[in-house]
Design a protein around this motif. Sequence first.
Motif, PDB file in Angstrom:
ATOM      1  N   ARG A  84       0.829  -1.205   0.000  1.00  0.00           N
ATOM      2  CA  ARG A  84       0.000   0.000   0.000  1.00  0.00           C
ATOM      3  C   ARG A  84       0.865   1.256   0.000  1.00  0.00           C
ATOM      4  NH1 ARG A  84      -2.312  -1.204   4.318  1.00  0.00           N
ATOM      5  NH2 ARG A  84      -3.962  -2.470   3.439  1.00  0.00           N
ATOM      6  N   ASN A  85       1.873   1.311   0.899  1.00  0.00           N
ATOM      7  CA  ASN A  85       2.638   2.534   1.108  1.00  0.00           C
ATOM      8  C   ASN A  85       3.806   2.721   0.142  1.00  0.00           C
ATOM      9  OD1 ASN A  85       1.031   3.308   3.321  1.00  0.00           O
ATOM     10  ND2 ASN A  85       2.179   1.964   4.658  1.00  0.00           N
ATOM     11  N   TYR A  86       4.452   1.650  -0.270  1.00  0.00           N
ATOM     12  CA  TYR A  86       5.622   1.770  -1.134  1.00  0.00           C
ATOM     13  C   TYR A  86       5.309   1.505  -2.595  1.00  0.00           C
ATOM     14  CZ  TYR A  86       8.908   2.278   2.700  1.00  0.00           C
ATOM     15  OH  TYR A  86       9.598   2.760   3.784  1.00  0.00           O
ATOM     16  N   MET A  87       4.294   0.708  -2.846  1.00  0.00           N
ATOM     17  CA  MET A  87       3.975   0.348  -4.223  1.00  0.00           C
ATOM     18  C   MET A  87       2.728   1.067  -4.740  1.00  0.00           C
ATOM     19  SD  MET A  87       4.746  -3.755  -3.947  1.00  0.00           S
ATOM     20  CE  MET A  87       4.378  -4.076  -5.666  1.00  0.00           C
ATOM     21  N   GLY A  88       2.028   1.772  -3.861  1.00  0.00           N
ATOM     22  CA  GLY A  88       0.831   2.500  -4.266  1.00  0.00           C
ATOM     23  C   GLY A  88      -0.330   1.601  -4.634  1.00  0.00           C
ATOM     24  N   ASP A  89      -0.343   0.394  -4.101  1.00  0.00           N
ATOM     25  CA  ASP A  89      -1.388  -0.580  -4.400  1.00  0.00           C
ATOM     26  C   ASP A  89      -2.590  -0.315  -3.502  1.00  0.00           C
ATOM     27  OD1 ASP A  89      -2.939  -2.760  -5.028  1.00  0.00           O
ATOM     28  OD2 ASP A  89      -1.303  -4.218  -4.846  1.00  0.00           O
ATOM     29  N   SER A  90      -3.713   0.038  -4.100  1.00  0.00           N
ATOM     30  CA  SER A  90      -4.904   0.333  -3.290  1.00  0.00           C
ATOM     31  C   SER A  90      -5.624  -0.941  -2.834  1.00  0.00           C
ATOM     32  CB  SER A  90      -5.872   1.222  -4.073  1.00  0.00           C
ATOM     33  OG  SER A  90      -6.257   0.585  -5.274  1.00  0.00           O
ATOM     34  N   ASN A  91      -5.312  -2.075  -3.444  1.00  0.00           N
ATOM     35  CA  ASN A  91      -5.887  -3.365  -3.050  1.00  0.00           C
ATOM     36  C   ASN A  91      -4.769  -4.375  -2.823  1.00  0.00           C
ATOM     37  OD1 ASN A  91      -8.679  -2.637  -3.298  1.00  0.00           O
ATOM     38  ND2 ASN A  91      -8.390  -2.672  -5.518  1.00  0.00           N
ATOM     39  N   PRO A  92      -3.983  -4.199  -1.759  1.00  0.00           N
ATOM     40  CA  PRO A  92      -2.856  -5.122  -1.540  1.00  0.00           C
ATOM     41  C   PRO A  92      -3.343  -6.530  -1.245  1.00  0.00           C
ATOM     42  CG  PRO A  92      -3.189  -3.735   0.385  1.00  0.00           C
ATOM     43  CD  PRO A  92      -4.130  -3.227  -0.675  1.00  0.00           C
ATOM     44  N   ASP A  93      -2.583  -7.531  -1.751  1.00  0.00           N
ATOM     45  CA  ASP A  93      -2.998  -8.916  -1.562  1.00  0.00           C
ATOM     46  C   ASP A  93      -2.175  -9.653  -0.508  1.00  0.00           C
ATOM     47  OD1 ASP A  93      -0.584  -9.256  -2.876  1.00  0.00           O
ATOM     48  OD2 ASP A  93      -1.474 -10.170  -4.664  1.00  0.00           O
ATOM     49  N   GLY A  94      -1.075  -9.049  -0.040  1.00  0.00           N
ATOM     50  CA  GLY A  94      -0.255  -9.694   0.980  1.00  0.00           C
ATOM     51  C   GLY A  94       0.588 -10.836   0.457  1.00  0.00           C
ATOM     52  N   ILE A  95       0.634 -11.012  -0.860  1.00  0.00           N
ATOM     53  CA  ILE A  95       1.429 -12.069  -1.483  1.00  0.00           C
ATOM     54  C   ILE A  95       2.699 -11.442  -2.038  1.00  0.00           C
ATOM     55  CG2 ILE A  95       1.518 -13.771  -3.348  1.00  0.00           C
ATOM     56  CD1 ILE A  95      -1.575 -13.964  -3.079  1.00  0.00           C
ATOM     57  N   VAL A  96       3.822 -12.065  -1.742  1.00  0.00           N
ATOM     58  CA  VAL A  96       5.110 -11.542  -2.201  1.00  0.00           C
ATOM     59  C   VAL A  96       5.463 -12.251  -3.505  1.00  0.00           C
ATOM     60  CG1 VAL A  96       7.522 -11.153  -1.616  1.00  0.00           C
ATOM     61  CG2 VAL A  96       5.789 -11.118   0.171  1.00  0.00           C
ATOM     62  N   GLY A  97       5.096 -11.610  -4.588  1.00  0.00           N
ATOM     63  CA  GLY A  97       5.412 -12.100  -5.922  1.00  0.00           C
ATOM     64  C   GLY A  97       6.555 -11.299  -6.519  1.00  0.00           C
ATOM     65  N   LYS A  98       6.718 -11.425  -7.824  1.00  0.00           N
ATOM     66  CA  LYS A  98       7.842 -10.787  -8.522  1.00  0.00           C
ATOM     67  C   LYS A  98       7.882  -9.268  -8.297  1.00  0.00           C
ATOM     68  CE  LYS A  98       9.781 -10.200 -13.108  1.00  0.00           C
ATOM     69  NZ  LYS A  98       9.653 -10.502 -14.531  1.00  0.00           N
ATOM     70  N   ASN A  99       6.741  -8.596  -8.453  1.00  0.00           N
ATOM     71  CA  ASN A  99       6.723  -7.133  -8.322  1.00  0.00           C
ATOM     72  C   ASN A  99       7.013  -6.677  -6.897  1.00  0.00           C
ATOM     73  OD1 ASN A  99       6.136  -6.879 -11.039  1.00  0.00           O
ATOM     74  ND2 ASN A  99       3.938  -6.782 -10.703  1.00  0.00           N
ATOM     75  N   THR A 100       6.466  -7.389  -5.916  1.00  0.00           N
ATOM     76  CA  THR A 100       6.712  -7.024  -4.522  1.00  0.00           C
ATOM     77  C   THR A 100       8.169  -7.261  -4.159  1.00  0.00           C
ATOM     78  OG1 THR A 100       4.416  -7.525  -3.951  1.00  0.00           O
ATOM     79  CG2 THR A 100       5.982  -7.395  -2.129  1.00  0.00           C
ATOM     80  N   LYS A 101       8.748  -8.369  -4.631  1.00  0.00           N
ATOM     81  CA  LYS A 101      10.166  -8.638  -4.377  1.00  0.00           C
ATOM     82  C   LYS A 101      11.032  -7.522  -4.958  1.00  0.00           C
ATOM     83  CE  LYS A 101       9.581 -13.609  -4.501  1.00  0.00           C
ATOM     84  NZ  LYS A 101       9.836 -14.830  -5.246  1.00  0.00           N
ATOM     85  N   GLN A 102      10.743  -7.151  -6.194  1.00  0.00           N
ATOM     86  CA  GLN A 102      11.520  -6.104  -6.840  1.00  0.00           C
ATOM     87  C   GLN A 102      11.392  -4.786  -6.073  1.00  0.00           C
ATOM     88  OE1 GLN A 102      10.513  -5.549 -10.943  1.00  0.00           O
ATOM     89  NE2 GLN A 102      12.211  -4.163 -11.314  1.00  0.00           N
ATOM     90  N   ALA A 103      10.195  -4.457  -5.640  1.00  0.00           N
ATOM     91  CA  ALA A 103       9.973  -3.216  -4.888  1.00  0.00           C
ATOM     92  C   ALA A 103      10.679  -3.256  -3.534  1.00  0.00           C
ATOM     93  CB  ALA A 103       8.478  -2.965  -4.707  1.00  0.00           C
TER      94      ALA A 103
END
Length: 122
Positions: A84-103
Amino acid sequence: MKKFVAIVLVLVTVLSIAIPAFALSGSYAPYLGGTGSSYNIRRGHTGDQVKNLQMLLNATMGTHLTLDGIFGSGTEDAVEDFQRNYMGDSNPDGIVGKNTKQALWSACDIWPNLIVVYPQFQ
């Protein structure tokens, strides 16, 4: 001299994390996998990947997750806050996938933070 000591500390830190990862014979390495990993980490998972995720979240978000290697509600909440705070995701899923890892890797100046927060990495 201070720069030399700092470089040596960074090298020791990198090697202390990298060598065990290279030593594994299986395909499931104990790190987040960087930006190229397609493996998702989510609630219910356990192990070194989760422990390293918890370290990254503590260093990046200033959370105080216990480094237990268990992806429970606290870790999921921290991942959602990060999304939510670093990626600007308004509907965070709590899953650490490729985009979350990169961020996560991009958001965290990992080595100095780990040395300060986790002195065992020195």
